[in-house]
Design a protein around this motif. Structure first.
Motif, PDB file in Angstrom:
ATOM      1  N   LEU A 152       0.836  -1.211   0.000  1.00 31.33           N
ATOM      2  CA  LEU A 152       0.000   0.000   0.000  1.00 31.33           C
ATOM      3  C   LEU A 152       0.866   1.255   0.000  1.00 31.33           C
ATOM      4  N   PRO A 155       2.565   1.388  -4.032  1.00 26.94           N
ATOM      5  CA  PRO A 155       1.638   0.750  -4.984  1.00 26.94           C
ATOM      6  C   PRO A 155       2.174   0.701  -6.411  1.00 26.94           C
ATOM      7  N   GLY A 156       2.965   1.707  -6.785  1.00 24.49           N
ATOM      8  CA  GLY A 156       3.470   1.767  -8.164  1.00 24.49           C
ATOM      9  C   GLY A 156       4.249   0.533  -8.534  1.00 24.49           C
ATOM     10  N   ASN A 159       2.140  -2.643  -8.408  1.00 24.28           N
ATOM     11  CA  ASN A 159       1.172  -2.644  -9.490  1.00 24.28           C
ATOM     12  C   ASN A 159       1.770  -3.020 -10.839  1.00 24.28           C
ATOM     13  N   SER A 188      -5.066  -5.604  -3.010  1.00 31.54           N
ATOM     14  CA  SER A 188      -5.673  -4.290  -3.110  1.00 31.54           C
ATOM     15  C   SER A 188      -5.015  -3.440  -4.209  1.00 31.54           C
ATOM     16  N   VAL A 189      -3.683  -3.557  -4.333  1.00 30.66           N
ATOM     17  CA  VAL A 189      -2.994  -2.738  -5.343  1.00 30.66           C
ATOM     18  C   VAL A 189      -2.842  -3.467  -6.678  1.00 30.66           C
ATOM     19  N   ARG A 190      -3.038  -4.796  -6.671  1.00 35.17           N
ATOM     20  CA  ARG A 190      -2.927  -5.545  -7.911  1.00 35.17           C
ATOM     21  C   ARG A 190      -3.852  -6.751  -7.842  1.00 35.17           C
ATOM     22  N   PRO A 191      -5.157  -6.525  -8.059  1.00 37.81           N
ATOM     23  CA  PRO A 191      -6.112  -7.636  -7.952  1.00 37.81           C
ATOM     24  C   PRO A 191      -5.726  -8.808  -8.857  1.00 37.81           C
TER      25      PRO A 191
ATOM     26  N   LEU B  36       0.641   6.882 -11.057  1.00 37.09           N
ATOM     27  CA  LEU B  36       1.295   5.597 -10.776  1.00 37.09           C
ATOM     28  C   LEU B  36       2.744   5.553 -11.238  1.00 37.09           C
ATOM     29  N   CYS B  38       5.386   6.895 -10.089  1.00 40.16           N
ATOM     30  CA  CYS B  38       6.404   6.971  -9.036  1.00 40.16           C
ATOM     31  C   CYS B  38       7.369   8.138  -9.216  1.00 40.16           C
ATOM     32  N   ILE B  85      -4.644   5.332  -5.011  1.00 36.74           N
ATOM     33  CA  ILE B  85      -3.919   4.263  -5.686  1.00 36.74           C
ATOM     34  C   ILE B  85      -3.620   3.094  -4.738  1.00 36.74           C
ATOM     35  N   GLN B  86      -4.276   3.082  -3.580  1.00 34.40           N
ATOM     36  CA  GLN B  86      -4.096   1.960  -2.652  1.00 34.40           C
ATOM     37  C   GLN B  86      -5.167   0.893  -2.852  1.00 34.40           C
ATOM     38  N   PHE B  88      -7.428  -0.854  -5.926  1.00 35.83           N
ATOM     39  CA  PHE B  88      -7.825  -0.968  -7.329  1.00 35.83           C
ATOM     40  C   PHE B  88      -9.182  -1.643  -7.443  1.00 35.83           C
ATOM     41  N   ARG B 104      -0.119   5.770 -15.839  1.00 36.82           N
ATOM     42  CA  ARG B 104       1.290   5.369 -15.873  1.00 36.82           C
ATOM     43  C   ARG B 104       2.112   6.309 -16.749  1.00 36.82           C
TER      44      ARG B 104
END
Lengths: 229, 118
Positions: A152, A155-156, A159, A188-191, B36, B38, B85-86, B88, B104
């Protein structure tokens, strides 16, 4: 003087992206599955990788690794104990690997004589995110000593990864690691992300991981064969 | 500090857009950066100032447009913006989705240059 606006509309990292795309094609044509391992420092990337190299070598696969660090070739020496060819990329202060650095260090290897190539990125959960290295799969590692909410917080990186791995699972109880919470954070960040729970020390989860790698490689190869026929 | 690498690449890219042998000064550079990607805005601004020194971009204004993350929800059959972004999940029906449609970006959108009248 008249100001003039020039529309460009191009990715800033275009040069890296194009090189990575060409490298990916080259890897696929040679039939080598390439994995980019990313995590914060201390997650156990090198130990995990050494164990993975040993197990794949035992099964008769041809494996190699490149490892990125700011300084020292300690990790390359640790990995070379497996018997696999290893090259160290010293970034001298740079916080991530870029495609051209990897390419340069692969120059002397014949990709056709490899089945798996592992790229151990610099330990960092932010900077490697935007640089494609031509990998087939990006693996984000997280150890039980780090806190369940790390996905969390970053996330980048999670993800953009294809696979997540929770390492040092043998220490889970001592660290009062909440497994459910960690998996929930990743989800949560990458289902739908594939998650492995492993311990190099006890061997837990290692068989599943190795089987996954074997499967991923043959799936990748059959996909390419389908495309070319 | 990967923003420094990005700033360096950016300067190279902008210089390629300028007509050769020109001394057109760059007034501003416009970027589109996804939530996203970063990239830390202040670090990029700081790096940009640093690496543009002595180039045609020196003193140029760096304009950064933030691009929100949007995802496709198969249940709603719609592209929706994420609330954060926490998580999805579709903001409407809470279905988890990893199908990212924007966010992105790390894009050089346009540059504004001073042109010498002929």
């Amino acid at each position: 003087m008249q100001p003039r606006i020039l529309e460009v509309r191009t990715q800033i990292l275009k040069k890296n992206d194009e090189l990575a795309r060409a490298m990916r094609q080259e890897f696929e044509a040679a039939g080598v599955l390439v994995l980019n391992l990313v995590s914060s420092p201390g997650t156990g990337k090198t130990s995990m990788l050494r164990e993975t190299l040993c197990r794949l070598l035992e099964k008769g696969y041809r494996v190699a690794a490149v490892v990125g660090d700011l300084e020292t070739d300690n990790d390359a020496r640790r990995l070379a104990e497996s018997g696999a060819p290893v090259r160290q990329i010293m970034t001298h202060g740079m916080c991530h690997l870029e495609a051209d650095m990897v390419k340069k260090h692969l120059a002397e290897w014949d990709l056709n004589s490899l089945d798996f190539l592992f790229i151990e990125n610099v330990g960092n959960l932010v900077c490697p995110t935007s640089w494609d290295l031509g990998e087939s799969l990006r693996v984000a590692l997280l150890s039980v000593t780090e806190g369940e909410d790390k996905p969390l917080k970053y996330p980048g990186l999670f993800n953009t990864s294809d696979v997540a791995m929770i390492t040092k699972i043998d220490l889970a109880d001592v660290c009062e690691f909440n497994r459910g919470k960690a998996i929930e954070s990743i989800e949560s960040v990458r289902p739908g992300m594939r998650i492995f729970e492993t311990s190099v020390k006890s061997g837990l989860g290692m068989n599943e991981w190795i089987e996954f790698l074997q499967r991923a490689r043959s799936q990748r190869l059959s996909k390419i064969e389908l495309q070319t026929t | 500090m990967h923003e420094l690498s990005i700033a360096n690449t950016l300067v190279e890219l902008v210089e390629q857009q300028l007509p050769s042998h020109s001394d057109s000064k760059v007034r501003s550079v416009r970027l589109r950066i996804g939530a996203l990607s970063c990239v830390h805005r202040e670090s990029l601004e700081f790096s940009f100032e640093l690496v543009t020194e002595g180039t045609l971009l020196q003193g140029a204004y760096l304009e950064i447009e933030s691009v929100p993350v949007t995802v496709y929800c198969p249940v709603c059959d719609a592209v929706e913006p994420l609330e954060g972004i926490q998580s999805f999940r579709c903001p409407r029906c809470q279905t988890p989705t990893a199908d990212i449609r924007s966010g992105r970006e790390l894009e050089l959108h346009s540059i504004e240059v001073d042109t010498v009248p002929v």
